[in-house]
Motif scaffolding. Sequence first.
Motif, PDB file in Angstrom:
ATOM      1  N   SER A  69       0.788  -1.298   0.029  1.00  0.00           N
ATOM      2  CA  SER A  69       0.050   0.051   0.157  1.00  0.00           C
ATOM      3  C   SER A  69       1.006   1.315   0.177  1.00  0.00           C
ATOM      4  O   SER A  69       0.432   2.254  -0.751  1.00  0.00           O
ATOM      5  N   LEU A  72       2.188   1.732  -3.605  1.00  0.00           N
ATOM      6  CA  LEU A  72       1.061   2.245  -4.539  1.00  0.00           C
ATOM      7  C   LEU A  72       0.961   3.754  -4.365  1.00  0.00           C
ATOM      8  O   LEU A  72       0.653   4.590  -4.971  1.00  0.00           O
ATOM      9  N   LEU A  73       0.878   4.144  -3.068  1.00  0.00           N
ATOM     10  CA  LEU A  73       0.521   5.503  -2.595  1.00  0.00           C
ATOM     11  C   LEU A  73       1.749   6.230  -3.144  1.00  0.00           C
ATOM     12  O   LEU A  73       1.551   7.505  -3.849  1.00  0.00           O
ATOM     13  N   ARG A  74       3.142   5.909  -2.872  1.00  0.00           N
ATOM     14  CA  ARG A  74       4.129   6.622  -3.276  1.00  0.00           C
ATOM     15  C   ARG A  74       4.101   6.761  -5.076  1.00  0.00           C
ATOM     16  O   ARG A  74       4.343   7.779  -5.722  1.00  0.00           O
ATOM     17  N   MET A  75       3.671   5.679  -5.729  1.00  0.00           N
ATOM     18  CA  MET A  75       3.668   5.724  -7.105  1.00  0.00           C
ATOM     19  C   MET A  75       2.410   6.624  -7.596  1.00  0.00           C
ATOM     20  O   MET A  75       2.672   7.614  -8.616  1.00  0.00           O
ATOM     21  N   GLN A  76       1.391   6.580  -7.036  1.00  0.00           N
ATOM     22  CA  GLN A  76       0.492   7.773  -7.312  1.00  0.00           C
ATOM     23  C   GLN A  76       0.673   9.328  -7.020  1.00  0.00           C
ATOM     24  O   GLN A  76       0.503  10.028  -7.940  1.00  0.00           O
ATOM     25  N   GLN A  77       1.603   9.567  -5.956  1.00  0.00           N
ATOM     26  CA  GLN A  77       2.085  10.689  -5.664  1.00  0.00           C
ATOM     27  C   GLN A  77       3.123  11.209  -6.785  1.00  0.00           C
ATOM     28  O   GLN A  77       2.956  12.437  -7.245  1.00  0.00           O
ATOM     29  N   GLN A  78       3.790  10.131  -7.047  1.00  0.00           N
ATOM     30  CA  GLN A  78       5.002  10.467  -8.172  1.00  0.00           C
ATOM     31  C   GLN A  78       4.088  10.948  -9.476  1.00  0.00           C
ATOM     32  O   GLN A  78       4.569  11.796 -10.272  1.00  0.00           O
ATOM     33  N   ARG A  79       2.896  10.193  -9.901  1.00  0.00           N
ATOM     34  CA  ARG A  79       2.414  10.132 -11.040  1.00  0.00           C
ATOM     35  C   ARG A  79       1.745  11.763 -11.154  1.00  0.00           C
ATOM     36  O   ARG A  79       1.556  12.569 -12.283  1.00  0.00           O
ATOM     37  N   GLN A  80       1.039  12.062  -9.937  1.00  0.00           N
ATOM     38  CA  GLN A  80       0.440  13.471  -9.591  1.00  0.00           C
ATOM     39  C   GLN A  80       1.412  14.626 -10.039  1.00  0.00           C
ATOM     40  O   GLN A  80       1.122  15.418 -10.573  1.00  0.00           O
TER      41      GLN A  80
END
Length: 94
Positions: A69, A72-80
């Motif tokens: 988790s 996934l949160l880190r990847m979502q923040q990087q994408r944003q």
Amino acid sequence: MSVVARKFVFKREGNLMTAAVAYDGGIHAPRSRRARPHGLNRVVMRLSIVMLKWARRRAERSALTYEESARLLRMQQQRQAHENETALMAMRLL
């Protein structure tokens, strides 16, 4: 010896010697057999067990560990952050 009155009465029982034994309730007791399910009842019981096993496996697969988790949160923040940088670059060009 009288067990009910909890006192020794030698006149009634005399020299009778008794010993306590483990009671096996199944020796003289009638045994009741459980009725086995037949037909539709059996199908419903088996189907419900299969569904419960499937649901448990699915829940275990869907449960994320802390590391997963966090990743996934880190990847979502990087994408944003990347999308924000791209939007800023597009605005600078205009």
